[in-house]
Scaffold this motif. Structure first.
Motif, PDB file in Angstrom:
ATOM      1  N   SER B   8       7.679   8.001 -23.959  1.00 24.99           N
ATOM      2  CA  SER B   8       8.976   8.461 -24.477  1.00 24.99           C
ATOM      3  C   SER B   8       8.754   9.504 -25.577  1.00 24.99           C
ATOM      4  O   SER B   8       9.459  10.508 -25.646  1.00 24.99           O
ATOM      5  CB  SER B   8       9.776   7.286 -25.055  1.00 24.99           C
ATOM      6  OG  SER B   8      10.204   6.441 -24.029  1.00 24.99           O
ATOM      7  N   ARG B   9       7.755   9.236 -26.416  1.00 28.98           N
ATOM      8  CA  ARG B   9       7.458  10.180 -27.497  1.00 28.98           C
ATOM      9  C   ARG B   9       6.954  11.506 -26.924  1.00 28.98           C
ATOM     10  O   ARG B   9       7.247  12.577 -27.449  1.00 28.98           O
ATOM     11  CB  ARG B   9       6.441   9.563 -28.460  1.00 28.98           C
ATOM     12  CG  ARG B   9       6.608  10.073 -29.891  1.00 28.98           C
ATOM     13  CD  ARG B   9       5.810   9.283 -30.908  1.00 28.98           C
ATOM     14  NE  ARG B   9       4.404   9.201 -30.550  1.00 28.98           N
ATOM     15  CZ  ARG B   9       3.791   8.079 -30.167  1.00 28.98           C
ATOM     16  NH1 ARG B   9       4.446   6.937 -30.102  1.00 28.98           N
ATOM     17  NH2 ARG B   9       2.516   8.096 -29.854  1.00 28.98           N
ATOM     18  N   PHE B  10       6.204  11.419 -25.841  1.00 31.28           N
ATOM     19  CA  PHE B  10       5.754  12.643 -25.141  1.00 31.28           C
ATOM     20  C   PHE B  10       6.978  13.456 -24.685  1.00 31.28           C
ATOM     21  O   PHE B  10       7.049  14.675 -24.912  1.00 31.28           O
ATOM     22  CB  PHE B  10       4.862  12.247 -23.964  1.00 31.28           C
ATOM     23  CG  PHE B  10       4.782  13.240 -22.830  1.00 31.28           C
ATOM     24  CD1 PHE B  10       4.488  14.582 -23.049  1.00 31.28           C
ATOM     25  CD2 PHE B  10       4.994  12.814 -21.523  1.00 31.28           C
ATOM     26  CE1 PHE B  10       4.411  15.486 -21.985  1.00 31.28           C
ATOM     27  CE2 PHE B  10       4.917  13.702 -20.457  1.00 31.28           C
ATOM     28  CZ  PHE B  10       4.637  15.045 -20.698  1.00 31.28           C
ATOM     29  N   LEU B  11       7.960  12.795 -24.087  1.00 30.04           N
ATOM     30  CA  LEU B  11       9.146  13.517 -23.606  1.00 30.04           C
ATOM     31  C   LEU B  11       9.948  14.095 -24.773  1.00 30.04           C
ATOM     32  O   LEU B  11      10.463  15.214 -24.696  1.00 30.04           O
ATOM     33  CB  LEU B  11      10.026  12.591 -22.761  1.00 30.04           C
ATOM     34  CG  LEU B  11       9.420  12.165 -21.413  1.00 30.04           C
ATOM     35  CD1 LEU B  11      10.304  11.121 -20.729  1.00 30.04           C
ATOM     36  CD2 LEU B  11       9.222  13.372 -20.496  1.00 30.04           C
ATOM     37  N   GLU B  12      10.036  13.337 -25.871  1.00 32.68           N
ATOM     38  CA  GLU B  12      10.747  13.840 -27.057  1.00 32.68           C
ATOM     39  C   GLU B  12      10.044  15.071 -27.614  1.00 32.68           C
ATOM     40  O   GLU B  12      10.693  16.050 -28.003  1.00 32.68           O
ATOM     41  CB  GLU B  12      10.805  12.751 -28.142  1.00 32.68           C
ATOM     42  CG  GLU B  12      11.767  11.617 -27.815  1.00 32.68           C
ATOM     43  CD  GLU B  12      11.531  10.385 -28.682  1.00 32.68           C
ATOM     44  OE1 GLU B  12      12.095   9.335 -28.349  1.00 32.68           O
ATOM     45  OE2 GLU B  12      10.766  10.472 -29.674  1.00 32.68           O
ATOM     46  N   THR B  62       9.835   3.933 -14.208  1.00 30.61           N
ATOM     47  CA  THR B  62      11.280   4.129 -14.319  1.00 30.61           C
ATOM     48  C   THR B  62      11.590   5.283 -15.269  1.00 30.61           C
ATOM     49  O   THR B  62      12.451   6.122 -14.990  1.00 30.61           O
ATOM     50  CB  THR B  62      11.945   2.830 -14.821  1.00 30.61           C
ATOM     51  OG1 THR B  62      11.608   1.779 -13.921  1.00 30.61           O
ATOM     52  CG2 THR B  62      13.458   2.974 -14.880  1.00 30.61           C
ATOM     53  N   LEU B  63      10.886   5.319 -16.393  1.00 25.88           N
ATOM     54  CA  LEU B  63      11.103   6.390 -17.372  1.00 25.88           C
ATOM     55  C   LEU B  63      10.955   7.763 -16.720  1.00 25.88           C
ATOM     56  O   LEU B  63      11.822   8.638 -16.864  1.00 25.88           O
ATOM     57  CB  LEU B  63      10.091   6.240 -18.512  1.00 25.88           C
ATOM     58  CG  LEU B  63      10.090   7.357 -19.556  1.00 25.88           C
ATOM     59  CD1 LEU B  63      11.329   7.264 -20.443  1.00 25.88           C
ATOM     60  CD2 LEU B  63       8.827   7.301 -20.418  1.00 25.88           C
ATOM     61  N   PHE B  64       9.874   7.960 -15.985  1.00 28.61           N
ATOM     62  CA  PHE B  64       9.624   9.291 -15.435  1.00 28.61           C
ATOM     63  C   PHE B  64      10.476   9.578 -14.196  1.00 28.61           C
ATOM     64  O   PHE B  64      10.838  10.723 -13.944  1.00 28.61           O
ATOM     65  CB  PHE B  64       8.132   9.462 -15.135  1.00 28.61           C
ATOM     66  CG  PHE B  64       7.320   9.677 -16.386  1.00 28.61           C
ATOM     67  CD1 PHE B  64       7.644  10.696 -17.264  1.00 28.61           C
ATOM     68  CD2 PHE B  64       6.259   8.842 -16.698  1.00 28.61           C
ATOM     69  CE1 PHE B  64       6.909  10.900 -18.433  1.00 28.61           C
ATOM     70  CE2 PHE B  64       5.515   9.039 -17.858  1.00 28.61           C
ATOM     71  CZ  PHE B  64       5.840  10.057 -18.729  1.00 28.61           C
ATOM     72  N   LYS B  65      10.822   8.540 -13.430  1.00 22.01           N
ATOM     73  CA  LYS B  65      11.718   8.778 -12.283  1.00 22.01           C
ATOM     74  C   LYS B  65      13.102   9.209 -12.759  1.00 22.01           C
ATOM     75  O   LYS B  65      13.708  10.131 -12.201  1.00 22.01           O
ATOM     76  CB  LYS B  65      11.808   7.524 -11.422  1.00 22.01           C
ATOM     77  CG  LYS B  65      10.620   7.348 -10.479  1.00 22.01           C
ATOM     78  CD  LYS B  65      10.869   6.191  -9.523  1.00 22.01           C
ATOM     79  CE  LYS B  65       9.633   5.340  -9.379  1.00 22.01           C
ATOM     80  NZ  LYS B  65       9.865   4.060  -8.705  1.00 22.01           N
ATOM     81  N   GLN B  66      13.598   8.536 -13.799  1.00 24.12           N
ATOM     82  CA  GLN B  66      14.907   8.914 -14.352  1.00 24.12           C
ATOM     83  C   GLN B  66      14.852  10.334 -14.909  1.00 24.12           C
ATOM     84  O   GLN B  66      15.793  11.115 -14.758  1.00 24.12           O
ATOM     85  CB  GLN B  66      15.305   7.947 -15.480  1.00 24.12           C
ATOM     86  CG  GLN B  66      15.469   6.517 -15.016  1.00 24.12           C
ATOM     87  CD  GLN B  66      16.901   6.221 -14.587  1.00 24.12           C
ATOM     88  OE1 GLN B  66      17.765   7.072 -14.705  1.00 24.12           O
ATOM     89  NE2 GLN B  66      17.135   5.027 -14.080  1.00 24.12           N
ATOM     90  N   THR B  85      10.417  17.265  -9.410  1.00 24.18           N
ATOM     91  CA  THR B  85       9.456  16.678  -8.470  1.00 24.18           C
ATOM     92  C   THR B  85       8.216  16.185  -9.213  1.00 24.18           C
ATOM     93  O   THR B  85       7.698  15.097  -8.930  1.00 24.18           O
ATOM     94  CB  THR B  85       9.052  17.722  -7.411  1.00 24.18           C
ATOM     95  OG1 THR B  85      10.224  18.087  -6.670  1.00 24.18           O
ATOM     96  CG2 THR B  85       8.000  17.179  -6.466  1.00 24.18           C
ATOM     97  N   PHE B  86       7.753  16.969 -10.189  1.00 19.44           N
ATOM     98  CA  PHE B  86       6.577  16.565 -10.965  1.00 19.44           C
ATOM     99  C   PHE B  86       6.795  15.188 -11.595  1.00 19.44           C
ATOM    100  O   PHE B  86       5.970  14.282 -11.432  1.00 19.44           O
ATOM    101  CB  PHE B  86       6.273  17.612 -12.053  1.00 19.44           C
ATOM    102  CG  PHE B  86       5.160  17.201 -12.969  1.00 19.44           C
ATOM    103  CD1 PHE B  86       3.840  17.327 -12.565  1.00 19.44           C
ATOM    104  CD2 PHE B  86       5.431  16.644 -14.209  1.00 19.44           C
ATOM    105  CE1 PHE B  86       2.797  16.914 -13.399  1.00 19.44           C
ATOM    106  CE2 PHE B  86       4.401  16.230 -15.041  1.00 19.44           C
ATOM    107  CZ  PHE B  86       3.084  16.366 -14.634  1.00 19.44           C
ATOM    108  N   PHE B  87       7.918  15.026 -12.289  1.00 24.54           N
ATOM    109  CA  PHE B  87       8.148  13.755 -12.987  1.00 24.54           C
ATOM    110  C   PHE B  87       8.459  12.619 -12.011  1.00 24.54           C
ATOM    111  O   PHE B  87       8.091  11.464 -12.259  1.00 24.54           O
ATOM    112  CB  PHE B  87       9.263  13.918 -14.024  1.00 24.54           C
ATOM    113  CG  PHE B  87       8.808  14.631 -15.274  1.00 24.54           C
ATOM    114  CD1 PHE B  87       7.880  14.041 -16.126  1.00 24.54           C
ATOM    115  CD2 PHE B  87       9.288  15.893 -15.604  1.00 24.54           C
ATOM    116  CE1 PHE B  87       7.445  14.690 -17.282  1.00 24.54           C
ATOM    117  CE2 PHE B  87       8.858  16.548 -16.745  1.00 24.54           C
ATOM    118  CZ  PHE B  87       7.932  15.950 -17.590  1.00 24.54           C
ATOM    119  N   LEU B  88       9.121  12.931 -10.899  1.00 26.82           N
ATOM    120  CA  LEU B  88       9.377  11.884  -9.888  1.00 26.82           C
ATOM    121  C   LEU B  88       8.064  11.335  -9.333  1.00 26.82           C
ATOM    122  O   LEU B  88       7.885  10.120  -9.201  1.00 26.82           O
ATOM    123  CB  LEU B  88      10.203  12.451  -8.727  1.00 26.82           C
ATOM    124  CG  LEU B  88      11.711  12.552  -8.881  1.00 26.82           C
ATOM    125  CD1 LEU B  88      12.313  13.154  -7.614  1.00 26.82           C
ATOM    126  CD2 LEU B  88      12.314  11.179  -9.144  1.00 26.82           C
TER     127      LEU B  88
END
Lengths: 143, 207
Positions: B8-12, B62-66, B85-88
């Motif tokens: 999550s911190r990576f995405l933030e 779930t985090l990365f699919k969402q 597609t990358f994150f899925l």
């Protein structure tokens, strides 16, 4: 009757084109997928998928999809990948110009043409007979 | 091990860096594309920031699919289906795991890269995000014995890949319309992918 799906970056552009098609061929089912989910300029695979599924549910003869620019092709491909094979087999994607292709396709569809004929109608080269034959060449008209 | 909270911190971090780079990305894209890459990516990652607090503390998959689904519907340009597609694929690779080790991390990023290549049909030297991602994923795979060093190597490899193709002529996307004139311009997609790997390194190092 074959249906038409318009895919593009601008919701306003597609709304206007749909109004033109409604005038030219009111019986033809036309669905649009323009802009992102938030209404910004762009394309959205889920919106395209919903538009295609929507017309396929109503149009057993299938649907021809037209797009405004090549950069919509990735989202379109992603959407079509999510169709079941029986639905995918009833979809054709046109290489034609959006406005002229859509008008020609709608007229062909209204006339009862099958999927292959509607696709072919949509792919007439851009600019074909848009101007009369005796139109002066550019640069030669009296100015 | 890397937790879902670390991701999550990576995405933030990625969202914040993309926001900071919005003008730069748009300016790069105005030279060889349609000037929307910064705006599009910032809109998508802003939507991710709104999504994150609503996600239950769960598995990394779930985090990365969402994240992928959200990017596909909000980014708008070609980068939406590509980053989506990358994150899925990353999410599918991580599955229900809540702790990810270096080997799983590298395998997940390899799956994401393969998804990007399959979707965009770009290869090395086409001057796209693939040119930054291929060497970065290879660095993650080569460094599974030392995660901090591998993350650093991946970020550096991405930047080197980005810079390596700057003199090239673009062969994919809107930039390819320019032909020879695209040579000498830094690629916006390779730039945002470099930011992705720098964000990964910095977010996981902080944790």
């Amino acid at each position: 009757m074959v249906a038409i799906v318009l895919v593009g970056h601008s919701p306003e552009l597609l709304r206007g084109l749909r109004a033109m098609l409604a005038q030219a061929a009111p019986a033809v089912l036309v669905s649009v997928a323009g802009g992102t989910d938030g209404g910004a300029l762009g394309t959205s695979a889920p919106m395209i998928l919903a538009a295609v599924r929507g017309v396929l549910a109503e149009a057993p003869d299938g649907a021809v999809v037209l797009l405004d620019l090549g950069s919509a092709a990735l989202a379109l491909e992603m959407a079509l990948d999510d169709l079941v094979p029986a639905d995918r087999a009833r979809v054709r994607v046109s290489r034609g110009a959006l406005v002229e292709g859509a008008v020609r396709a709608a007229v062909e569809a209204a006339g009862g043409g099958p999927l292959t004929a509607v696709l072919a109608a949509s792919e007439v080269p851009p600019g074909h007979d848009k101007l009369p034959d005796d139109w002066p060449a550019n640069g030669t008209a009296p100015g | 091990m890397i937790s879902t909270g670390d991701f999550s911190r990576f995405l933030e971090t990625f969202a914040a860096r993309i926001h900071d780079a919005k003008e730069e990305l748009t300016q790069l894209d105005s030279a060889i594309g349609d000037a929307d890459h910064g705006i599009n990516m910032d809109r998508g990652m802003t939507a991710i920031m709104e999504l994150l607090p609503g996600l239950p503390d769960g598995d990394a998959g779930t985090l990365f699919k969402q994240t992928g689904m959200k990017l596909i519907s909000t980014v708008g340009g070609a980068s939406g289906p590509l980053y989506g597609t990358f994150f899925l694929r990353l999410g599918t690779a991580f599955g229900t795991a809540t702790e990810i080790g270096p080997t799983e991390l590298a395998a997940g990023f390899r799956a994401g890269l393969e998804g990007v290549i399959a979707r965009g049909k770009a290869g090395l030297d086409d001057k796209t995000m693939v040119d930054a991602m291929v060497p970065a994923v290879a660095a993650l795979e080569a460094g599974v014995g030392d995660l901090p060093a591998a993350l650093d190597a991946a970020a550096i490899a991405a930047a080197e890949g980005r810079d390596r193709v700057t003199p090239f002529v673009a062969r994919k996307g809107r930039a390819s319309y320019l032909g020879e004139r695209s040579a000498g311009h830094q690629d916006p997609g390779a730039t945002s992918t470099t930011i992705l790997f720098e964000s990964l390194r910095d977010a996981l190092r902080a944790g």
